[in-house]
Design a protein around this motif. Structure first.
Motif, PDB file in Angstrom:
ATOM      1  N   UNK A   6       0.747  -1.193  -0.115  1.00  0.00           N
ATOM      2  CA  UNK A   6       0.093   0.063   0.170  1.00  0.00           C
ATOM      3  C   UNK A   6       0.795   1.169  -0.049  1.00  0.00           C
ATOM      4  N   UNK A   7       2.138   1.202   0.741  1.00  0.00           N
ATOM      5  CA  UNK A   7       2.866   2.399   0.609  1.00  0.00           C
ATOM      6  C   UNK A   7       4.104   2.293  -0.381  1.00  0.00           C
ATOM      7  N   UNK A   8       3.764   1.517  -1.164  1.00  0.00           N
ATOM      8  CA  UNK A   8       4.966   1.224  -2.317  1.00  0.00           C
ATOM      9  C   UNK A   8       4.868   2.591  -3.316  1.00  0.00           C
ATOM     10  N   UNK A  19      14.530  -4.981  -1.959  1.00  0.00           N
ATOM     11  CA  UNK A  19      13.540  -4.607  -1.096  1.00  0.00           C
ATOM     12  C   UNK A  19      12.580  -5.353  -0.719  1.00  0.00           C
ATOM     13  N   UNK A  20      12.176  -5.438   0.544  1.00  0.00           N
ATOM     14  CA  UNK A  20      11.023  -6.384   0.847  1.00  0.00           C
ATOM     15  C   UNK A  20       9.596  -5.786   0.903  1.00  0.00           C
ATOM     16  N   UNK A  21       8.710  -6.429   0.552  1.00  0.00           N
ATOM     17  CA  UNK A  21       7.318  -5.811   0.196  1.00  0.00           C
ATOM     18  C   UNK A  21       6.390  -6.908   1.185  1.00  0.00           C
ATOM     19  N   UNK A  52      10.269  -6.577 -15.372  1.00  0.00           N
ATOM     20  CA  UNK A  52       9.448  -5.380 -15.098  1.00  0.00           C
ATOM     21  C   UNK A  52      10.534  -4.327 -15.705  1.00  0.00           C
ATOM     22  N   UNK A  53      10.572  -3.786 -16.912  1.00  0.00           N
ATOM     23  CA  UNK A  53      11.684  -2.931 -17.466  1.00  0.00           C
ATOM     24  C   UNK A  53      11.815  -1.627 -16.741  1.00  0.00           C
ATOM     25  N   UNK A  54      10.852  -0.875 -15.857  1.00  0.00           N
ATOM     26  CA  UNK A  54      10.954   0.073 -15.430  1.00  0.00           C
ATOM     27  C   UNK A  54      10.407   0.263 -13.910  1.00  0.00           C
ATOM     28  N   UNK A  55      10.973   1.338 -13.272  1.00  0.00           N
ATOM     29  CA  UNK A  55      10.406   1.628 -11.929  1.00  0.00           C
ATOM     30  C   UNK A  55       8.507   1.821 -11.815  1.00  0.00           C
ATOM     31  N   UNK A  56       8.266   2.416 -12.971  1.00  0.00           N
ATOM     32  CA  UNK A  56       6.790   2.393 -13.148  1.00  0.00           C
ATOM     33  C   UNK A  56       6.041   1.295 -12.969  1.00  0.00           C
ATOM     34  N   UNK A  57       6.711   0.366 -13.826  1.00  0.00           N
ATOM     35  CA  UNK A  57       6.053  -1.080 -14.096  1.00  0.00           C
ATOM     36  C   UNK A  57       6.384  -1.801 -12.868  1.00  0.00           C
ATOM     37  N   UNK A  58       7.180  -1.753 -12.000  1.00  0.00           N
ATOM     38  CA  UNK A  58       7.295  -2.302 -10.765  1.00  0.00           C
ATOM     39  C   UNK A  58       6.208  -1.812  -9.718  1.00  0.00           C
ATOM     40  N   UNK A  59       6.079  -0.514  -9.762  1.00  0.00           N
ATOM     41  CA  UNK A  59       5.234   0.196  -8.884  1.00  0.00           C
ATOM     42  C   UNK A  59       3.800  -0.248  -9.122  1.00  0.00           C
ATOM     43  N   UNK A  60       3.325  -0.282 -10.383  1.00  0.00           N
ATOM     44  CA  UNK A  60       2.149  -0.877 -10.828  1.00  0.00           C
ATOM     45  C   UNK A  60       1.849  -2.266 -10.493  1.00  0.00           C
ATOM     46  N   UNK A  61       2.887  -3.295 -10.646  1.00  0.00           N
ATOM     47  CA  UNK A  61       2.849  -4.681 -10.145  1.00  0.00           C
ATOM     48  C   UNK A  61       2.827  -4.712  -8.674  1.00  0.00           C
ATOM     49  N   UNK A  62       3.211  -4.083  -8.232  1.00  0.00           N
ATOM     50  CA  UNK A  62       3.304  -4.251  -6.578  1.00  0.00           C
ATOM     51  C   UNK A  62       1.961  -3.685  -6.032  1.00  0.00           C
ATOM     52  N   UNK A  63       1.771  -2.429  -6.287  1.00  0.00           N
ATOM     53  CA  UNK A  63       0.528  -1.753  -5.858  1.00  0.00           C
ATOM     54  C   UNK A  63      -0.795  -2.687  -6.365  1.00  0.00           C
ATOM     55  N   UNK A  64      -0.931  -2.951  -7.600  1.00  0.00           N
ATOM     56  CA  UNK A  64      -2.249  -3.645  -7.966  1.00  0.00           C
ATOM     57  C   UNK A  64      -1.916  -5.254  -8.076  1.00  0.00           C
ATOM     58  N   UNK A  65      -0.847  -5.681  -8.410  1.00  0.00           N
ATOM     59  CA  UNK A  65      -0.805  -7.212  -8.362  1.00  0.00           C
ATOM     60  C   UNK A  65      -0.599  -7.851  -7.311  1.00  0.00           C
ATOM     61  N   UNK A  66      -0.025  -7.333  -6.162  1.00  0.00           N
ATOM     62  CA  UNK A  66      -0.127  -8.149  -4.996  1.00  0.00           C
ATOM     63  C   UNK A  66      -1.197  -7.955  -4.114  1.00  0.00           C
ATOM     64  N   UNK A  67      -2.162  -7.202  -4.460  1.00  0.00           N
ATOM     65  CA  UNK A  67      -3.403  -7.032  -3.503  1.00  0.00           C
ATOM     66  C   UNK A  67      -4.138  -8.279  -3.353  1.00  0.00           C
ATOM     67  N   UNK A  68      -3.902  -9.090  -4.310  1.00  0.00           N
ATOM     68  CA  UNK A  68      -4.724 -10.693  -4.264  1.00  0.00           C
ATOM     69  C   UNK A  68      -3.848 -11.786  -3.375  1.00  0.00           C
ATOM     70  N   UNK A  69      -2.511 -11.408  -3.187  1.00  0.00           N
ATOM     71  CA  UNK A  69      -1.626 -12.383  -2.408  1.00  0.00           C
ATOM     72  C   UNK A  69      -1.569 -12.247  -0.975  1.00  0.00           C
TER      73      UNK A  69
END
Length: 69
Positions: A6-8, A19-21, A52-69
């Protein structure tokens, strides 16, 4: 460094090797640098994302992709 999904944010310096998320479910994921970009690895050490080629792609995956894990 340790943060929650949520804070990433890429502009806070969270896109760093090792970095641990923490997901909303309590699982800890690790961000790792690869030659082709970044990868997110799960608690078992296996990759849960593709490259994930860019920092923005990483952010999108972490914020939206890890919500179901």
């Amino acid at each position: 460094m340790r943060t929650t999904s949520d804070n990433f944010h890429a502009m806070r310096g969270h896109v760093a090797d090792g970095c641990e998320i923490v997901s909303p479910g309590g699982k800890v994921f690790t961000l790792k640098n690869a030659i082709k970009g970044w990868m997110v690895h799960g608690p078992d050490g296996l990759a849960v994302s593709g490259y994930l080629p860019s920092a923005n792609d990483v952010e999108f995956f972490v914020v939206y992709g890890l919500q179901t894990h």
